[in-house]
Design a protein around this motif. Structure first.
Motif, short mmCIF file in Angstrom:
data_model
loop_
_atom_site.label_atom_id
_atom_site.label_comp_id
_atom_site.label_asym_id
_atom_site.label_seq_id
_atom_site.Cartn_x
_atom_site.Cartn_y
_atom_site.Cartn_z
N THR A 21 54.75 17.95 46.12
CA THR A 21 53.97 18.42 44.97
C THR A 21 53.03 19.57 45.33
OG1 THR A 21 52.32 16.70 45.39
CG2 THR A 21 54.05 16.19 43.82
N GLU A 22 52.65 19.68 46.59
CA GLU A 22 51.74 20.76 46.96
C GLU A 22 52.40 22.12 46.77
OE1 GLU A 22 49.92 20.22 50.74
OE2 GLU A 22 49.10 18.27 50.18
N GLY A 23 53.68 22.20 47.03
CA GLY A 23 54.38 23.46 46.81
C GLY A 23 54.43 23.83 45.35
N VAL A 24 54.59 22.84 44.49
CA VAL A 24 54.60 23.10 43.05
C VAL A 24 53.24 23.60 42.61
CG1 VAL A 24 54.84 22.03 40.78
CG2 VAL A 24 56.43 21.43 42.61
N TRP A 25 52.19 22.94 43.04
CA TRP A 25 50.83 23.34 42.64
C TRP A 25 50.49 24.73 43.19
CZ3 TRP A 25 48.61 21.51 38.67
CH2 TRP A 25 48.80 20.18 38.29
N LEU A 26 50.91 25.01 44.41
CA LEU A 26 50.65 26.32 44.99
C LEU A 26 51.34 27.41 44.17
CD1 LEU A 26 49.37 27.94 47.28
CD2 LEU A 26 51.45 27.55 48.60
N GLY A 27 52.56 27.16 43.75
CA GLY A 27 53.27 28.13 42.92
C GLY A 27 52.60 28.33 41.57
N LEU A 28 52.15 27.24 40.97
CA LEU A 28 51.47 27.35 39.67
C LEU A 28 50.15 28.11 39.80
CD1 LEU A 28 52.08 23.77 38.23
CD2 LEU A 28 53.02 25.91 37.37
N LEU A 29 49.38 27.82 40.83
CA LEU A 29 48.11 28.52 41.02
C LEU A 29 48.32 30.00 41.33
CD1 LEU A 29 46.02 25.89 42.99
CD2 LEU A 29 45.66 26.68 40.65
N THR A 30 49.35 30.32 42.10
CA THR A 30 49.65 31.72 42.40
C THR A 30 50.02 32.47 41.13
OG1 THR A 30 50.41 31.08 44.59
CG2 THR A 30 51.09 33.23 43.80
N GLY A 31 50.83 31.86 40.30
CA GLY A 31 51.20 32.49 39.03
C GLY A 31 50.00 32.67 38.11
N LEU A 32 49.13 31.68 38.07
CA LEU A 32 47.93 31.78 37.25
C LEU A 32 47.01 32.89 37.73
CD1 LEU A 32 46.26 30.54 34.93
CD2 LEU A 32 45.24 29.01 36.63
N ALA A 33 46.84 33.00 39.04
CA ALA A 33 45.98 34.06 39.60
C ALA A 33 46.57 35.44 39.31
CB ALA A 33 45.81 33.85 41.10
N ALA A 34 47.88 35.58 39.46
CA ALA A 34 48.51 36.87 39.18
C ALA A 34 48.36 37.25 37.71
CB ALA A 34 49.99 36.83 39.57
N THR A 35 48.52 36.27 36.82
CA THR A 35 48.36 36.54 35.39
C THR A 35 46.92 36.95 35.07
OG1 THR A 35 50.07 34.92 34.91
CG2 THR A 35 48.62 35.53 33.09
N LEU A 67 44.78 38.42 37.08
CA LEU A 67 44.54 39.78 37.58
C LEU A 67 45.16 40.83 36.66
CD1 LEU A 67 45.03 39.29 41.42
CD2 LEU A 67 42.92 39.82 40.20
N LEU A 68 46.37 40.58 36.20
CA LEU A 68 47.01 41.54 35.30
C LEU A 68 46.25 41.66 33.97
CD1 LEU A 68 50.74 40.65 35.95
CD2 LEU A 68 49.54 42.73 36.64
N LEU A 69 45.78 40.55 33.44
CA LEU A 69 45.02 40.61 32.18
C LEU A 69 43.68 41.32 32.37
CD1 LEU A 69 45.72 37.08 30.69
CD2 LEU A 69 46.46 39.28 29.77
N LEU A 70 43.01 41.08 33.49
CA LEU A 70 41.74 41.78 33.75
C LEU A 70 41.95 43.27 33.93
CD1 LEU A 70 39.91 39.27 36.11
CD2 LEU A 70 39.23 39.94 33.80
N ARG A 71 43.05 43.65 34.59
CA ARG A 71 43.34 45.08 34.76
C ARG A 71 43.60 45.74 33.42
NH1 ARG A 71 48.44 47.04 38.23
NH2 ARG A 71 49.41 47.23 36.19
N ARG A 72 44.33 45.06 32.56
CA ARG A 72 44.62 45.61 31.23
C ARG A 72 43.34 45.74 30.39
NH1 ARG A 72 48.97 42.85 27.09
NH2 ARG A 72 48.77 44.38 25.44
N TYR A 73 42.48 44.72 30.46
CA TYR A 73 41.21 44.74 29.73
C TYR A 73 40.33 45.89 30.22
CZ TYR A 73 36.72 43.07 27.94
OH TYR A 73 35.51 42.97 27.32
#
Length: 71
Positions: free
Chosen positions: A34-48, A50-56
């Motif tokens: 499960t740690e790999g799943v959570w790490l993937g979800l958190l990485t995706g959330l962080a990337a999203t 950053l992209l939204l803050l850059r657009r804003y």
């Protein structure tokens, strides 16, 4: 009084089988699974985020550049 019935022995499991994983438990995810799943979800959330803050930030800079300077 008779003796209690003896249950049959459980079948032996081959722990050296290629598909055997010592930490994996049947029927549920545990440990590193499960740690790999959570790490993937958190990485995706962080990337999203950053992209939204850059657009804003770009949208704010364009809005400021379009406003006339007040003297």
């Amino acid at each position: 009084m008779g003796a209690a019935p003896v249950p049959p022995p459980e079948p032996a499991t081959d722990r050296s089988a290629p598909g055997h994983h010592p930490r994996r438990q049947r029927g549920r995810l545990a440990g590193w699974d499960t740690e790999g799943v959570w790490l993937g979800l958190l990485t995706g959330l962080a990337a999203t985020a950053l992209l939204l803050l850059r657009r804003y930030h770009r949208a704010l800079n364009l809005r400021v550049a379009e406003q006339p300077a007040v003297a």
